[in-house]
Design an enzyme around this catalytic site. Sequence first.
Site, mmCIF file in Angstrom:
data_model
loop_
_atom_site.group_PDB
_atom_site.id
_atom_site.type_symbol
_atom_site.label_atom_id
_atom_site.label_comp_id
_atom_site.label_asym_id
_atom_site.label_seq_id
_atom_site.Cartn_x
_atom_site.Cartn_y
_atom_site.Cartn_z
ATOM 1 N N SER A 1 -11.088 5.784 -1.104
ATOM 2 C CA SER A 1 -12.347 5.473 -1.780
ATOM 3 C C SER A 1 -13.494 5.858 -0.851
ATOM 4 O O SER A 1 -13.309 5.995 0.366
ATOM 5 C CB SER A 1 -12.413 3.969 -2.080
ATOM 6 O OG SER A 1 -13.701 3.574 -2.523
ATOM 7 N N TYR B 1 -11.217 -4.688 0.183
ATOM 8 C CA TYR B 1 -10.987 -3.358 -0.381
ATOM 9 C C TYR B 1 -11.314 -2.283 0.651
ATOM 10 O O TYR B 1 -10.539 -1.335 0.855
ATOM 11 C CB TYR B 1 -11.843 -3.192 -1.632
ATOM 12 C CG TYR B 1 -11.666 -1.900 -2.383
ATOM 13 C CD1 TYR B 1 -10.514 -1.671 -3.144
ATOM 14 C CD2 TYR B 1 -12.654 -0.927 -2.382
ATOM 15 C CE1 TYR B 1 -10.356 -0.495 -3.862
ATOM 16 C CE2 TYR B 1 -12.509 0.250 -3.095
ATOM 17 C CZ TYR B 1 -11.357 0.462 -3.836
ATOM 18 O OH TYR B 1 -11.208 1.632 -4.544
#
Length: 275
Positions: free
Chosen positions: A143, A156
């Site tokens: 990401s 995350y």
Amino acid sequence: MDTFQGRGAVITGGASGIGLATARELARRGAGVVLGDIEGPALDEAVSGLRAEGFDAHGIVCDVRSLDEVAHLADEAFRLLGRVHVVFNNAGIAVSGPITQMTHADWRWVIDVDLWGPIHGVETFLPRLLEQGEDGHMLFTSSFAGLVSNVGLGPYSVAKYGVVALAEALAREVRADGIGVSVLCPMLVATNIAASERHRGVDYGVPLTRAVSEQIPADGNVVLDAEAVARLTVEAVLANRLYVLPHQASRASIRRRFERIDRTFDDQTAQGWAH
């Protein structure tokens, strides 16, 4: 790798989003595909859709948190396809909220899926790719949050930084063996990751954090469709490009991060640190 014709590909999180779009793109280019996903009905629908388009597609229910299930996915993929050349460790989830509000279960869930999942993929598939002795490619979904940590996405970001580190280390180690490595680091993509909580098991307790979609402002001009990201990702495999960066908007933030790191050396030197 210069073609996907006649090659085998495995994609986790393959029933929807980037995973399914990438499976379709690989199949269009001649690959046989095995989709792994935790969601059985969605997996069946995805495989049926690919087969209706005339593609060689198979589905295996797989929870990437489990090394045994990923090993089973590998066994079945080699049985069904004969050979596997592309392994896309794509399955992922997210929770959002301040780190001070994260429970231990929140941390465990995100790291179990987003970091242990790719590690399991490497553990189970890489030895077989090396033994196969043909060109291959290990692909990971990280990401933008794996390059620049985002407020409200602490766990995350921690997991996705780990995925980038895994890909970077692996790329150096297997280059001489003819295995390429790529890591996809997108910003917002039109997927169902905001609904991750539907897969949260009872062993992780009741979530206290907010949905991802409530934490990240959604701007229609920034959200890319999964098909476009899949095309770029597949082209990156052919080019053996380590980083796959679909969003031009991420470039300035990435540059600023590394500039801040570099300035630290000058700041320390100015204060007399000469070592």
